[in-house]
Scaffold this active site. Structure first.
Site, short mmCIF file in Angstrom:
data_model
loop_
_atom_site.label_atom_id
_atom_site.label_comp_id
_atom_site.label_asym_id
_atom_site.label_seq_id
_atom_site.Cartn_x
_atom_site.Cartn_y
_atom_site.Cartn_z
CG HIS A 36 -123.78 -21.22 18.71
ND1 HIS A 36 -123.07 -22.25 19.28
CD2 HIS A 36 -123.15 -20.08 19.12
CE1 HIS A 36 -122.07 -21.78 19.99
NE2 HIS A 36 -122.09 -20.45 19.91
CG ASP A 135 -124.73 -25.17 19.54
OD1 ASP A 135 -123.53 -25.39 19.31
OD2 ASP A 135 -125.17 -24.06 19.83
CG ASN A 388 -120.68 -19.54 11.45
OD1 ASN A 388 -120.64 -20.67 11.02
ND2 ASN A 388 -121.42 -19.21 12.50
#
Length: 498
Positions: A36, A135, A388
């Protein structure tokens, strides 16, 4: 159903700055996990390129194995132009034994709301805070942030496709009594390929479960916000992005603007040092394109039996390999804060390290993944399908083997291997409780030397070209971010003209 996106300003607290020379600032509020924080740091850099000062805020989490202060220290040393702030530690209970990790996160975020507001108010004394970016794991801060009368957006740390999945699920929740488990065949949601229930997050398949009810309290925040920034790019997820932009996923709600501004990729550095990581030196000695890289994310550990199956498969494959090994007593417990210390020779098959020393390397816990993926010796990537990691493989032009472990990763796997959705840049391990050595061997061989590997490599290189083009000055991601800034300015002007 219309969900309002405006809230009253907190009386007497924040007002528009009167000094025209105050620097425009952005506050980015992230959950503490690396998956994150890293895209938030990338977004902070992007704001800085457009003249904003940037502050990344996070908090300590009692169920994460890594220490937040240490993680922030790594990122701060690598990104000195960005301000970082860890909110004061809050104790919200003596025991979390009976709570699931997302529930603990919600409790902490809600308890931190006053600290968050106070920090932003202090920052507003010296800077013009133009926007707050949250987030997705910080949805319980939305109302607190917007009470300050500052435009508030979300950055989703997952794919546009999973964002579409969540909003389709929200629509299903309000328009029918069905659960995902009630579908006997593929589920057809706007913007997504047909999805099986087995590819959905397990905690979301039964609407009567406590985990479903708790999680679904967070999803409406997406459509209550001023907009959604997504870490993806048009040619990667065109169908999902179009479905979101056109409001097809949630026709019962007012869909805010969406902006695909990725790929946002930032390297997490273990520490600032001149010496290269030992695994990079080892890669320097290997022939071009011959090493398969295995890494399963910052939270992806395996129990002992699975570790041994991977080792046997790698040994029997006769392929060169670099394996980042994280050992965990329970694969499903990704928030285990007491991951045991271990020595490689204690958990790997006897003699494995000696037998494979000429063609393999095992690294404990962490390696510089971006640098590894970009190394010319690496020819393929076995990944847990965290978002990611997928983006990092895409911008390195590396084909993948999908080995999803938790949350949305099975859905990511579907997207990676589906021919009609993406360019099919991956193959999958058979989804089972234990991936046996024979399966590991077969998929590694296929990835590195199988008859389809050449085509997979060509597709991966084509996707790399599209990712690179998206970030050029006239590319779609750059243009999307510029449109976001234009819309943000219009929000400010409309408010000041009232």
């Amino acid at each position: 159903m219309n969900i309002p996106r405006t809230l009253p300003m907190v009386q007497g607290e924040r007002s528009e700055p009167k000094e025209s020379n105050m620097k425009s600032a952005v506050v980015l509020y992230s959950a503490p996990a690396a998956g994150h924080l890293l895209p938030m740091v990338s977004l902070a850099k992007l704001f800085q390129e457009h003249g904003f000062s940037a502050t990344v805020i996070t908090f300590n989490h009692p169920l994460l194995s890594s220490k937040t202060d240490q993680e922030v220290s790594f990122l701060s040393s690598a990104n000195p132009s960005i301000s970082f702030h860890v909110l004061p530690l809050i104790t919200v209970g003596d025991s979390y034994a009976n709570l699931k990790p997302p529930d603990v996160t919600r409790i902490i975020v809600e308890a931190q709301n006053k600290n968050l507001q106070n920090f932003i108010l202090d920052l507003s004394k010296t800077s013009f805070v133009r926007v707050i970016v949250l987030d997705y794991m910080c949805t319980d801060a939305l109302d607190a942030a917007r009470q300050l009368s500052i435009p508030t957006y979300f950055l989703t740390p997952f794919s546009a496709s999973f964002t579409a999945f969540l909003l389709n699920l929200l629509e299903l929740d309000v328009s029918s009594s069905l659960s995902l488990k009630d579908f006997n065949g593929p589920i057809n949601f706007p913007g997504l390929p047909p999805v099986l229930t087995s590819d959905c997050p397990k905690f979301l398949i039964d609407r009567e479960s406590d985990s479903y009810k708790a999680f679904m309290q967070t999803v409406p925040s997406l459509v209550k916000s001023d907009g959604i920034l997504m870490n993806t790019f048009e040619s990667l997820e065109q169908k999902a992005i179009s479905a979101l932009r056109e409001g097809n996923c949630v026709p019962s709600f007012n869909m805010p603007p969406v902006y695909s501004i990725g790929p946002l990729v930032t390297e997490r550095r273990e520490k600032e040092r001149e010496e290269r990581h030992e695994c990079l030196k080892w890669l320097d000695l290997q022939p071009k394109g011959t090493v398969v890289f295995l890494c399963f994310g910052s939270l992806g550990g395996f129990p002992l039996d699975q570790v041994k199956q991977i080792a046997i498969g790698l040994e029997n494959s006769d392929q060169r390999f670099l394996w980042v090994l994280k050992f965990n007593t329970e694969q499903s417990n990704i928030y285990n804060k007491s991951i045991p210390e271990f020595e490689l020779d204690q958990i790997l098959p006897e003699g494995f390290l000696n037998r494979t020393k000429d063609r393999g390397m095992v690294v404990k816990t962490w390696a510089p993944q971006i640098q590894v993926l970009h190394h010319e010796s690496v020819g393929g990537f076995v990944t847990h399908c965290g978002w990611n990691s997928i983006l990092e493989a895409v911008i390195a032009g590396k084909p993948m083997v999908c080995w999803p472990l938790y949350v949305e990763q099975r859905l990511n796997k579907v997207l990676l291997v589906d021919h009609d959705t993406w360019l099919s840049v991956a193959i999958e391990c058979y989804d089972q409780d234990m991936v046996v050595a024979e399966e590991v061997e077969a998929k590694v061989r296929w990835l590195m030397e199988g008859e389809g590997s050449k085509l997979l490599n060509e597709r991966a290189k084509a996707m790399l070209d599209k990712a690179t083009e998206s970030l050029t000055e006239t590319g779609p991601s750059s243009q999307a971010f510029m449109q976001f800034l234009i819309d943000l300015e219009q929000q400010h002007l409309s408010k000041t003209n009232i």
